[in-house]
Design an enzyme around this catalytic site. Structure first.
Site, PDB file in Angstrom:
ATOM      1  N   ASP A   9       0.819  -1.104  -0.161  1.00  0.00           N
ATOM      2  CA  ASP A   9      -0.055  -0.097   0.056  1.00  0.00           C
ATOM      3  C   ASP A   9       0.797   1.317   0.073  1.00  0.00           C
ATOM      4  O   ASP A   9       2.090   1.193   0.239  1.00  0.00           O
ATOM      5  CB  ASP A   9      -0.927  -0.196   1.337  1.00  0.00           C
ATOM      6  CG  ASP A   9      -1.680   1.283   1.401  1.00  0.00           C
ATOM      7  OD1 ASP A   9      -2.247   1.694   0.674  1.00  0.00           O
ATOM      8  OD2 ASP A   9      -1.559   1.707   2.498  1.00  0.00           O
ATOM      9  N   MET A  10       0.550   2.242  -0.351  1.00  0.00           N
ATOM     10  CA  MET A  10       1.094   3.460  -0.448  1.00  0.00           C
ATOM     11  C   MET A  10       1.056   4.603   0.640  1.00  0.00           C
ATOM     12  O   MET A  10       1.835   4.515   1.742  1.00  0.00           O
ATOM     13  CB  MET A  10       0.743   4.285  -1.707  1.00  0.00           C
ATOM     14  CG  MET A  10       1.527   3.602  -3.021  1.00  0.00           C
ATOM     15  SD  MET A  10       1.107   4.389  -4.541  1.00  0.00           S
ATOM     16  CE  MET A  10       1.573   6.105  -4.018  1.00  0.00           C
ATOM     17  N   ASP A  11      -0.330   5.246   0.835  1.00  0.00           N
ATOM     18  CA  ASP A  11      -0.320   6.017   1.669  1.00  0.00           C
ATOM     19  C   ASP A  11      -0.544   5.450   3.197  1.00  0.00           C
ATOM     20  O   ASP A  11      -1.258   4.490   3.467  1.00  0.00           O
ATOM     21  CB  ASP A  11      -1.836   6.995   1.460  1.00  0.00           C
ATOM     22  CG  ASP A  11      -1.676   7.666   0.432  1.00  0.00           C
ATOM     23  OD1 ASP A  11      -0.984   9.028   0.469  1.00  0.00           O
ATOM     24  OD2 ASP A  11      -2.071   7.309  -0.848  1.00  0.00           O
ATOM     25  N   THR A  43      -2.497   0.406  -4.430  1.00  0.00           N
ATOM     26  CA  THR A  43      -3.297   1.839  -3.667  1.00  0.00           C
ATOM     27  C   THR A  43      -4.683   2.019  -4.290  1.00  0.00           C
ATOM     28  O   THR A  43      -5.041   1.745  -5.166  1.00  0.00           O
ATOM     29  CB  THR A  43      -2.149   2.905  -4.058  1.00  0.00           C
ATOM     30  OG1 THR A  43      -2.721   4.075  -3.617  1.00  0.00           O
ATOM     31  CG2 THR A  43      -2.330   2.939  -5.917  1.00  0.00           C
ATOM     32  N   GLY A  44      -4.983   2.836  -3.642  1.00  0.00           N
ATOM     33  CA  GLY A  44      -6.297   3.514  -4.062  1.00  0.00           C
ATOM     34  C   GLY A  44      -6.334   4.775  -4.978  1.00  0.00           C
ATOM     35  O   GLY A  44      -7.332   5.196  -5.554  1.00  0.00           O
ATOM     36  N   LYS A 201      -8.442  -4.601  -3.256  1.00  0.00           N
ATOM     37  CA  LYS A 201      -7.147  -4.812  -3.713  1.00  0.00           C
ATOM     38  C   LYS A 201      -6.901  -6.395  -3.794  1.00  0.00           C
ATOM     39  O   LYS A 201      -5.989  -6.928  -4.495  1.00  0.00           O
ATOM     40  CB  LYS A 201      -6.322  -4.149  -2.686  1.00  0.00           C
ATOM     41  CG  LYS A 201      -6.191  -2.760  -2.749  1.00  0.00           C
ATOM     42  CD  LYS A 201      -5.346  -2.132  -1.708  1.00  0.00           C
ATOM     43  CE  LYS A 201      -5.226  -0.583  -1.502  1.00  0.00           C
ATOM     44  NZ  LYS A 201      -4.474  -0.070  -0.775  1.00  0.00           N
ATOM     45  N   ASP A 224      -2.182  -0.649   6.047  1.00  0.00           N
ATOM     46  CA  ASP A 224      -2.415  -0.192   7.042  1.00  0.00           C
ATOM     47  C   ASP A 224      -3.872   0.274   7.638  1.00  0.00           C
ATOM     48  O   ASP A 224      -4.289   0.545   8.563  1.00  0.00           O
ATOM     49  CB  ASP A 224      -1.858   1.381   7.391  1.00  0.00           C
ATOM     50  CG  ASP A 224      -2.443   2.353   6.398  1.00  0.00           C
ATOM     51  OD1 ASP A 224      -2.554   2.073   5.072  1.00  0.00           O
ATOM     52  OD2 ASP A 224      -2.696   3.468   7.000  1.00  0.00           O
ATOM     53  N   ASN A 227      -9.053  -0.607   3.549  1.00  0.00           N
ATOM     54  CA  ASN A 227      -8.983  -1.096   2.189  1.00  0.00           C
ATOM     55  C   ASN A 227      -8.077  -2.011   1.898  1.00  0.00           C
ATOM     56  O   ASN A 227      -7.770  -2.462   0.763  1.00  0.00           O
ATOM     57  CB  ASN A 227      -9.036   0.257   1.305  1.00  0.00           C
ATOM     58  CG  ASN A 227      -7.962   0.995   1.472  1.00  0.00           C
ATOM     59  OD1 ASN A 227      -7.191   1.059   2.534  1.00  0.00           O
ATOM     60  ND2 ASN A 227      -7.545   1.400   0.439  1.00  0.00           N
TER      61      ASN A 227
END
Length: 273
Positions: A9-11, A43-44, A201, A224, A227
């Site tokens: 994941d990114m954020d 990522t979203g 995801k 984290d 999602n």
């Protein structure tokens, strides 16, 4: 166990609170890709945003974007998986948001449609300054979203609704969940995200593993927030961030350090390298 793919994941995960990738995270990803392990950003965010960070990491694997609604290789010449929201469901979602007075934006693979200027819109303008001109996000502030859907017929992969009033947001989420043909999730305490039914995801990661001929037991997933749970549940090794939501930590196999402590790099060094 020899892992072959790491979905990150990114954020709140790969990116620290300044939206940067730490030196430790970069070095760990470089080491693991040099060993032949694929690193996939999941990522979203809209595709060009994820692509920018993938290029900074010098990774060439496909990208899972829009919460799993759009999976493509760098040049987008090969779209591996896509599942946009139907026009009918999109209109219902928009009408509900307008009725409730909640800010929202939505996007296809390259265009970001927003009802008004916001912090998120501003952040994407800033990001565009760092992106190659031909790969920049087309940012549009629109007055009539329904008209856009009817006239331009964009393939809408994801809606994001932002509201700091938690009760108001929860009420909106409850009503939105009754709309046919959509999937509801969240990636932050003040947002609700809507995709086509079945999109996540986790689903996207399964599709990607099938294409790459990688068994789910050979996959590591790091995240984290809510999602991220679907991809954590299907991975052979699921890792929650130290700053992650409690529900994420409960379902993960292990918990690493926070995103401001290079938790991704720490996890890769400890469990993959």
């Amino acid at each position: 166990m020899k892992y072959k793919l790491i979905a990150i994941d990114m954020d709140g995960t790969l990116l620290n609170s300044k939206n940067e990738i730490s030196k430790k995270n970069k070095e760990a990803i470089k080491k693991v890709t040099d060993k032949g392990v694929k690193v996939v950003l999941s990522t979203g965010r809209i595709f060009p945003s994820a692509l920018h960070y993938a290029k900074s990491l010098e990774i060439e694997t496909p990208i899972i974007s829009c919460n799993g609604a759009y999976v493509a290789e760098h040049g987008k010449l090969n779209i591996i998986y896509e599942k946009p929201i139907s026009v009918e469901a999109s209109k219902e979602v928009i009408n509900l948001a307008e009725k409730k007075g909640i800010y929202y934006h939505f996007y296809d693979d390259t265009t970001f449609f927003a009802r008004r200027f916001s912090e998120t819109v501003n952040n994407y303008y800033k990001l565009n300054e760092k992106i190659d001109e031909k790969e920049r996000i087309d940012i549009r502030i629109i007055d009539n979203p329904i008209e856009i859907l009817d006239d331009e017929k964009p393939l809408v992969y994801k809606f994001v609704f932002v509201e700091d009033d938690r009760e108001k947001l929860l009420e909106f989420r409850k009503e939105a969940a009754k709309i046919d043909g959509i999937e509801v999730a969240s990636s932050w305490w003040n947002n609700v995200e809507i995709m086509n039914k079945g999109v996540s995801k986790g689903r996207a990661l399964i599709e990607l593993c099938n294409v790459l001929n990688i068994d789910r037991s050979e996959v590591v997933a790091i995240g984290d927030n809510e999602n991220d749970i679907p991809m954590l549940k299907i991975a052979g090794l699921s890792i929650a961030m130290g700053n992650g939501e409690e529900e994420v930590k409960k379902i993960a196999n292990v918990v690493t350090k926070t995103n401001d402590e290079s938790g991704v790099g720490e996890a890769i060094e400890k469990f993959v390298l």
